[in-house]
Design an enzyme around this catalytic site. Structure first.
Site, PDB file in Angstrom:
ATOM      1  N   LYS A  17       2.262   3.955 -12.680  1.00  0.00           N
ATOM      2  CA  LYS A  17       3.217   4.461 -13.656  1.00  0.00           C
ATOM      3  C   LYS A  17       3.213   3.622 -14.930  1.00  0.00           C
ATOM      4  O   LYS A  17       3.524   4.121 -16.021  1.00  0.00           O
ATOM      5  CB  LYS A  17       4.620   4.498 -13.047  1.00  0.00           C
ATOM      6  CG  LYS A  17       4.874   5.694 -12.148  1.00  0.00           C
ATOM      7  CD  LYS A  17       4.903   6.995 -12.949  1.00  0.00           C
ATOM      8  CE  LYS A  17       5.388   8.165 -12.135  1.00  0.00           C
ATOM      9  NZ  LYS A  17       5.482   9.409 -12.937  1.00  0.00           N
TER      10      LYS A  17
ATOM     11  N   TYR B  11       2.348   2.208  -6.898  1.00  0.00           N
ATOM     12  CA  TYR B  11       3.075   3.252  -7.626  1.00  0.00           C
ATOM     13  C   TYR B  11       3.548   2.727  -8.980  1.00  0.00           C
ATOM     14  O   TYR B  11       3.345   3.367 -10.020  1.00  0.00           O
ATOM     15  CB  TYR B  11       4.276   3.728  -6.804  1.00  0.00           C
ATOM     16  CG  TYR B  11       5.249   4.593  -7.569  1.00  0.00           C
ATOM     17  CD1 TYR B  11       4.937   5.907  -7.894  1.00  0.00           C
ATOM     18  CD2 TYR B  11       6.497   4.090  -7.968  1.00  0.00           C
ATOM     19  CE1 TYR B  11       5.832   6.699  -8.598  1.00  0.00           C
ATOM     20  CE2 TYR B  11       7.392   4.877  -8.663  1.00  0.00           C
ATOM     21  CZ  TYR B  11       7.061   6.174  -8.980  1.00  0.00           C
ATOM     22  OH  TYR B  11       7.945   6.959  -9.686  1.00  0.00           O
TER      23      TYR B  11
ATOM     24  N   THR C  14       9.558   5.322 -14.705  1.00  0.00           N
ATOM     25  CA  THR C  14      10.394   4.922 -13.572  1.00  0.00           C
ATOM     26  C   THR C  14      10.897   3.498 -13.721  1.00  0.00           C
ATOM     27  O   THR C  14      10.244   2.649 -14.347  1.00  0.00           O
ATOM     28  CB  THR C  14       9.584   5.022 -12.266  1.00  0.00           C
ATOM     29  OG1 THR C  14      10.300   4.405 -11.196  1.00  0.00           O
ATOM     30  CG2 THR C  14       8.238   4.317 -12.388  1.00  0.00           C
TER      31      THR C  14
ATOM     32  N   GLU D  44      10.800   1.455 -11.475  1.00  0.00           N
ATOM     33  CA  GLU D  44       9.879   0.602 -10.714  1.00  0.00           C
ATOM     34  C   GLU D  44       8.928  -0.156 -11.637  1.00  0.00           C
ATOM     35  O   GLU D  44       8.260  -1.098 -11.202  1.00  0.00           O
ATOM     36  CB  GLU D  44       9.089   1.424  -9.706  1.00  0.00           C
ATOM     37  CG  GLU D  44       9.912   1.928  -8.532  1.00  0.00           C
ATOM     38  CD  GLU D  44      10.280   0.837  -7.539  1.00  0.00           C
ATOM     39  OE1 GLU D  44       9.539  -0.167  -7.452  1.00  0.00           O
ATOM     40  OE2 GLU D  44      11.313   0.989  -6.855  1.00  0.00           O
TER      41      GLU D  44
END
Length: 375
Positions: A159, A155, A131, A133
């Site tokens: 990840k 999160y 991601t 992010e």
């Protein structure tokens, strides 16, 4: 016939990827979590097709926190490709359930890789849904495969572990495992709690008199928004590449949350003006052009009830967007914009659908749900 295993098959990406792989002649196996209610809505058109279910598409109960389950599934299915799309994927929620987020998003990836080793599936190709992010507090603009990571949420951190364990197992055990670092990608199938779908759903409900106000968090946040079906095709291309590598998929353009809301209402013939700053900012109806809404959304003579509700429920001067500080993240990610040059050069992949087209597709789909089904 190639066999593929997809986690998160009932999600936005899982549903589009399933459609793509079925068209390419794959036998598709998907992992779904046991739930007290049906959660197959995005794949019901496949699930309810007797020519597909249990002939071309097979569903299995499972969970990324259950190691023995993963082992059994791999032994029984023996897939040629695996797409690990399952995750606790809501950034704001990850601050509230960080342990579970880590168990699924970080350790779930490790469990899968270890299951591949234990079962001995040496030829399998593994795709990991990474991601944007990961970049968090960005170190450079735009972000590519070489940009240092600085995640800003549980999160993103989970990840990040998933990303590096993919790299480690690829180098340590020669497993064909690749990361797809995908920037935001949207569609009418986007989950209703994600900001883009929250905006289009709320706007359509307000126009039909079913909702009064849209509450948002940081409207200055800038994101790189693409079209989900195209990104799923990019996932497939990543696993068809001659060797396992990591790729960024992105449009290279960025828009604010405010702009997404503005354009959504504009597609309904509603011109917004913004007043105030920070938590005091509001979006107020400046003008309503019903003819523009008819032109863009494509209303028919059967939509007279909607048109009546529209003119009765909304009027210039109404506040339709406001800020709720509860939607702020403890640590914010202000800007994400990707450089997909590597994917274009090595995979022949490029984002095609423009931001404005995506917004229109989403608001049209949500308006259709309001008009036809009343929600």
């Amino acid at each position: 016939m190639k066999k593929v295993l997809i986690t998160g098959i009932t999600g936005q990406d899982g549903s589009y990827l399933t459609e793509l792989l079925l068209k390419k002649g794959y036998e598709v196996h998907g992992i779904i979590r046991k739930s007290s209610s049906f959660n197959t809505g995005r794949i019901d058109h496949l699930y309810n097709n007797p020519e597909i279910l249990n002939k071309k598409m097979f569903l299995h109960y499972g969970d990324l926190v259950d190691t023995s389950n993963l082992n059994r599934l791999l032994e029984n299915i023996e897939p040629d490709e695996i797409y690990n799309l399952a995750a606790q994927s809501h950034v704001k929620v990850s601050f509230e359930i960080p342990d579970y987020t880590a168990q699924v998003d970080a350790l779930g990836t490790l469990r899968f890789l270890d299951a591949i080793r234990e079962v001995g599936l040496r030829q399998v190709k593994f795709y990991q849904a990474s991601t944007s992010e990961l970049y968090g507090k960005v170190r450079e603009i735009p972000q590519n495969e070489e940009t240092p990571f600085y995640p800003r949420s549980p999160y993103g951190v989970a990840k990040l572990y998933g990303y590096w364990i993919i790299v480690n197992y690829r180098e340590a055990y020669n497993i064909f495992a690749s990361n797809g670092i995908l920037f935001n990608h949207e569609s009418p199938r986007r989950g209703e709690t994600f900001v883009t779908r929250k905006i289009t759903r709320a706007a359509s409900r307000m126009a039909a008199g079913l909702q009064k106000l849209l509450l948002l968090g940081n409207m200055d946040a800038k994101r790189d928004w693409g079209f989900a079906p195209e990104y799923c095709e990019g996932m497939w291309r990543i696993l068809q590449h001659e060797k396992a590598e990591d790729f960024v998929l992105a449009t290279g353009e960025t828009q604010t949350v405010r702009r997404f809301a503005e354009l959504t209402f504009n597609n309904l013939g509603i011109e917004l003006e913004w007043k105030g700053k920070g938590i005091d900012e509001t979006g107020i109806i400046k003008n309503i052009d019903l003819n523009k809404a008819k032109e863009l959304i494509g209303f028919s003579s059967n939509d007279n009830k909607y048109i009546k509700d529209f003119t009765n429920e909304l009027k210039p001067g109404d506040v339709v967007v406001a800020v709720d500080p509860n939607y702020y993240r403890p640590t914010e990610v202000d800007l994400l914009v990707g450089d997909a040059s590597k994917a274009k050069k090595r995979l022949g992949w490029k984002a095609k659908t423009k931001f404005e087209e995506i917004v229109l597709l989403m608001i049209k789909a949500d308006m259709d749900k309001v008009l036809r089904r009343g929600f």
